[in-house]
Every structure is written in C-alpha cells, then in structure tokens.
Design a protein around this motif. Structure first.
Motif, mmCIF file in Angstrom:
data_model
loop_
_atom_site.group_PDB
_atom_site.id
_atom_site.type_symbol
_atom_site.label_atom_id
_atom_site.label_comp_id
_atom_site.label_asym_id
_atom_site.label_seq_id
_atom_site.Cartn_x
_atom_site.Cartn_y
_atom_site.Cartn_z
ATOM 1 N N PRO A 132 37.926 35.778 37.126
ATOM 2 C CA PRO A 132 37.922 34.358 37.486
ATOM 3 C C PRO A 132 36.552 33.794 37.832
ATOM 4 C CG PRO A 132 38.763 35.676 39.303
ATOM 5 C CD PRO A 132 38.605 36.599 38.144
ATOM 6 N N GLU A 133 35.575 34.668 38.022
ATOM 7 C CA GLU A 133 34.215 34.226 38.308
ATOM 8 C C GLU A 133 33.246 35.303 37.855
ATOM 9 O OE1 GLU A 133 34.962 33.618 42.521
ATOM 10 O OE2 GLU A 133 33.739 35.374 43.005
ATOM 11 N N MET A 134 31.965 34.989 37.887
ATOM 12 C CA MET A 134 30.973 35.965 37.445
ATOM 13 C C MET A 134 30.995 37.197 38.338
ATOM 14 S SD MET A 134 27.644 33.839 36.094
ATOM 15 C CE MET A 134 27.595 32.552 37.332
ATOM 16 N N ALA A 135 30.838 38.362 37.714
ATOM 17 C CA ALA A 135 30.823 39.637 38.423
ATOM 18 C C ALA A 135 29.760 40.525 37.794
ATOM 19 C CB ALA A 135 32.191 40.304 38.357
ATOM 20 N N SER A 136 29.275 41.500 38.558
ATOM 21 C CA SER A 136 28.096 42.230 38.091
ATOM 22 C C SER A 136 28.102 43.725 38.335
ATOM 23 C CB SER A 136 26.848 41.649 38.765
ATOM 24 O OG SER A 136 26.948 41.783 40.180
ATOM 25 N N ALA A 137 29.010 44.241 39.181
ATOM 26 C CA ALA A 137 28.977 45.665 39.509
ATOM 27 C C ALA A 137 30.341 46.103 40.012
ATOM 28 C CB ALA A 137 27.908 45.959 40.561
ATOM 29 N N MET A 138 30.605 47.413 39.875
ATOM 30 C CA MET A 138 31.892 47.943 40.306
ATOM 31 C C MET A 138 31.699 49.361 40.830
ATOM 32 S SD MET A 138 35.498 47.960 38.191
ATOM 33 C CE MET A 138 35.229 49.355 37.102
ATOM 34 N N ALA A 139 32.582 49.773 41.723
ATOM 35 C CA ALA A 139 32.581 51.134 42.243
ATOM 36 C C ALA A 139 34.019 51.589 42.443
ATOM 37 C CB ALA A 139 31.818 51.210 43.565
ATOM 38 N N VAL A 140 34.205 52.891 42.413
ATOM 39 C CA VAL A 140 35.521 53.471 42.676
ATOM 40 C C VAL A 140 35.783 53.444 44.181
ATOM 41 C CG1 VAL A 140 36.848 55.619 42.593
ATOM 42 C CG2 VAL A 140 35.455 54.934 40.629
#
Length: 293
Positions: free
Chosen positions: A58-66
């Motif tokens: 729904p919006e800009m995103a840049s990183a992810m983690a478990v």
C-alpha cells in the motif's frame, strides 16, 4: 593494488526494477526477496524451486527481515509492519515518521542483537531530511539525524561495530556498538572517504571475515573493503546503478545485487534495473531475525 574482476555471474531476474533495493535471504525457507521501492512492490523468489511472486504494497517499502516462521517485518513509508507469511496481511508494529509526508524508508539491516536499524530519507532526496533509527521490541530510538540518503547499514560479525553512509556525502561512517543491544557505544567517525571518487556508496553487507561489500551506484561496481578500510577488490557489474548486495543460497555461495533503472538510458543500458547474482568467494553471513518482543 585493487584487483578488478569482470562480471562472471548471471541475471537472477530480468524484470526491470525502477528502484531495486533491500535484497535479503532466509535460509530456513530458502526465500530470496527484494523491493522495487518506487512501484511499491515486494519481490519473492524461492532459490530452489524458482517460484516467483510479486506482492503489491500500500505504500513504498525498502527492506524486510525475518521475525519467525510465520512473520516478517517490512520497513515502509510510515513504519515497520508485520507481514503474515500465510495470508499476506500487514499490521503496524512500530510507527516511524508516520506524519512526515516528505520521507520514506530506505536502507535497513538487523544487528546480531535482533535490533533493526532503519534509515529514512526524503522522497526527492531532500537535504538532511532523513535519519537512522534503532528499533528493538517495538521501541524506536533515533540514533543519527540530518541524513540525506542513508545507506550501507551493516555490522561487524562480532556486533561491536556499525557502519553507514550518507550517499550524499560519500563517507562511510564507523561507530562502536554495544553488542548486546546494537546501540551506539561511542562517537562515530569517518572510516572510508570516497567523496572524490566517481559514483556513490549505496547498500552494503559485512561478510563473515568482517569485509564490507558495497554497491557503488553510478559506477557499476561492487567494491570489497577489508576490515581496515582498504579497497581490496572491485567486481564489475553489467548495470551502472547497483544498489545493494546480499548473500543467497543455503551455503551462501552466491551474492545477489539489485539495481535501478530510474534515470538510466535504456537504449545504452539494456540491463538497467535487472537483479544479478555472482560468486565472490566471500565467507557468507546472513542477517539474524528481528526481535519483536
């Protein structure tokens, strides 16, 4: 003398990313991920089966983690959101600059303590509009401010040193950390000054030997610095705007690199925005899980 290596890798995915960023990998699920920030997309790829999925956000995103086998945490414009692996549902975990329409998330990485360092920046790279935050168990602490383009967030294998760069300044900063919390434990200092070199320091990872691998945006290379800050190798890439590397595969034998097509002349740069994989010989190291509670 710096060793230069011609690209001997492969195209991991030839779908063009407007602004590819935030690559990562989970050995438990064998899942690779990265983002196209400007198109609000999360890209998922199983390393073994090659199954691919694109998740619209729904919006800009840049990183992810478990977080655990059921959840991931995603750095988005307005904060950190839990992402349910089974349903895809998003739920707010920790707000970060939620009322600041100027900024979005950018570079981020998990420290060995389970703390998530998350950088923010202006959507149009407004001067000093961003900051870097330390998030642990939902508690948000601003640790650096007046940052224009936060990048290269990574940590030494022992967790006692943190690194980051403001790409606008092109000086990689080094800061002592408390290994138990991931919080700064002393003043930051300039570690590597590349302000007079072509291109800009973008995303980075620290390998198992403490070497820093940095994607140099605009120069089409992946640079390897030893723990003393010396440039010891340079890997040429087939795209001018690499953004960030990550180890992939359960043995970590490959390194992926995201790139950006934004502002590229596609008739001259046919690989702009593609995602690549190469073998570097580095000792692999994967990010730990984020500690949510």
């Amino acid at each position: 003398m710096t060793a230069e290596t011609v690209f001997e890798g492969r195209i991991l995915v030839n779908q063009r990313m407007e602004l590819g960023e935030g690559p990562g990998y989970d050995p438990a699920s064998d899942q690779i991920w990265w983002f196209d920030i400007l198109n609000c997309q999360l890209h998922l790829l199983n390393a073994s089966t090659r199954d691919r999925r694109i998740v619209s956000l729904p919006e800009m995103a840049s990183a992810m983690a478990v977080v655990d086998e059921h959840r991931q945490i995603i750095a988005m414009e307005t904060g950190l959101y839990f992402h349910d692996v089974s349903t895809g549902a998003l739920s707010l975990h920790a707000a970060i600059e939620p009322d600041n329409a100027v900024t979005r998330s950018n570079d981020a990485r998990v420290h060995q303590s389970g703390a998530f360092w998350v950088g923010t920046m202006g959507k149009n790279a407004e001067k000093e509009a961003g900051a870097i935050y330390h998030v642990l168990g939902g508690t948000v602490t601003k640790i650096f401010d007046k940052v224009t383009i936060p990048n290269a967030i990574c940590f030494s294998p022992e967790g006692d040193t943190g690194y980051y760069v403001d790409t606008d300044l092109n000086t990689l900063m080094r800061v002592p950390l408390d290994p138990e919390t991931g919080l700064p434990d002393g003043p930051e200092e300039v570690f590597i000054d590349t302000s007079q070199k072509p291109g800009g320091m973008d995303g980075a990872i620290c390998d198992g030997d403490g070497h820093i691998w940095n994607a140099r945006f605009g120069a089409g290379v992946l640079d390897q610095y030893d723990p003393a800050g010396r440039l010891v190798a340079r890997f040429q890439l087939p795209a001018r705007q690499p953004t960030c590397p990550a180890f992939i595969g359960r043995d970590g034998g490959w390194m992926m690199v995201t790139t950006a097509a934004r502002d590229a002349k596609l008739d001259q740069e046919p690989n702009a925005g593609f995602t690549f994989a190469l073998v570097t010989g580095a000792k692999p190291r994967f990010d730990p899980a984020y500690k949510a509670f």
